[in-house]
Design an enzyme around this catalytic site. Structure first.
Site, PDB file in Angstrom:
ATOM      1  CE  LYS A  20      94.129  70.560  38.631  1.00 56.44           C
ATOM      2  NZ  LYS A  20      93.308  70.184  39.823  1.00 56.44           N
ATOM      3  CE1 TYR A  60      97.690  68.156  42.471  1.00 55.26           C
ATOM      4  CE2 TYR A  60      97.842  66.920  40.428  1.00 55.26           C
ATOM      5  CZ  TYR A  60      97.399  68.024  41.128  1.00 55.26           C
ATOM      6  OH  TYR A  60      96.645  69.002  40.504  1.00 55.26           O
ATOM      7  NE  ARG A  96      95.690  77.676  46.835  1.00 53.14           N
ATOM      8  CZ  ARG A  96      95.551  76.348  46.872  1.00 53.14           C
ATOM      9  NH1 ARG A  96      96.081  75.583  45.919  1.00 53.14           N
ATOM     10  NH2 ARG A  96      94.886  75.771  47.835  1.00 53.14           N
ATOM     11  CB  THR A 102      89.681  72.292  46.368  1.00 52.86           C
ATOM     12  OG1 THR A 102      90.854  72.901  46.909  1.00 52.86           O
ATOM     13  CG2 THR A 102      90.055  70.980  45.710  1.00 52.86           C
ATOM     14  NE  ARG A 113      90.328  74.706  41.149  1.00 53.07           N
ATOM     15  CZ  ARG A 113      91.211  74.414  42.087  1.00 53.07           C
ATOM     16  NH1 ARG A 113      91.029  74.835  43.345  1.00 53.07           N
ATOM     17  NH2 ARG A 113      92.286  73.700  41.795  1.00 53.07           N
ATOM     18  CG  ASN A 123      89.820  71.225  40.483  1.00 56.36           C
ATOM     19  OD1 ASN A 123      90.655  70.809  39.676  1.00 56.36           O
ATOM     20  ND2 ASN A 123      90.021  71.237  41.788  1.00 56.36           N
TER      21      ASN A 123
END
Ligand code: UDP
Ligand code: MG
Length: 160
Positions: A20, A60, A96, A102, A113, A123
């Site tokens: 991101k 999203y 994941r 999250t 993270r 994150n």
């Protein structure tokens, strides 16, 4: 193409992994790519990309009724992201785990993270949550011709 090097093709999944804008701005691109590379997954696509608003909203769309949705779209479109397609047996669930929870404060140390972020709204990385979404998201973020079909020289050293 060496079929004997690709174990049980029917189990192969793809996951859409995205660094991101905060991960790019903070200089974490190499560190994050390295974790998937070292784990032994196969990189099929990679690009630096300024995401337009409509694509962020489509990506999203399941979250569009959440209160944080407008801020999430602002965040994802606030600077370049690094788009990646990673392939492998079990890559979706494994990615994941490598990414962590999250909320980075709840993410285990050792996860991306858990090691590199402090807040849900910053994150640093996205990972598909199911094999179907992996396919859907890669089709959404990559154009035809942007993905490479190749067999890694390491393949037979990663899977028997
Ligand atoms: N997010 C947020 N606030 C929340 C929940 C989610 O800002 O309370 C953001 C965060 O960037 C998260 C993304 O929305 O990564 C997608 O949420 P999801 O529940 O799908 O989390 P993920 O799959 O990324 O762990
Ligand atoms: Mg998600």
């Amino acid at each position: 193409f060496l079929p004997h090097l690709v174990a049980s093709m029917e189990d192969v999944e793809v996951s859409y992994i995205m660094i991101k804008p905060d991960g790019v701005q903070r200089g974490l691109v190499g560190e994050i790519i390295s974790r998937f590379e070292k784990k032994g997954f196969l990189l099929k696509g990679l690009k630096l990309f300024q995401c337009p608003k409509d694509l962020a909203e489509e990506h999203y769309k399941d979250l569009k009724d959440k209160s944080f949705f407008p801020k999430l779209i602002d965040y994802i479109t606030s600077g370049p992201v690094v788009c990646m397609a990673w392939e492998g047996v079990g890559v979706v669930a494994s990615a994941r785990k490598l990414i962590g929870a999250t909320n980075p404060l709840q993410a285990e140390p050792g996860t991306i993270r858990g090691d590199l972020a402090v807040q849900t709204g910053r994150n640093v990385v996205h990972g598909s949550d199911s094999p179907d979404n992996g396919q859907r998201e890669i089709a959404l973020w990559f154009k035809e011709g942007e993905l490479c079909q190749w067999v890694s020289a390491q393949a037979s050293w990663l899977r028997e």
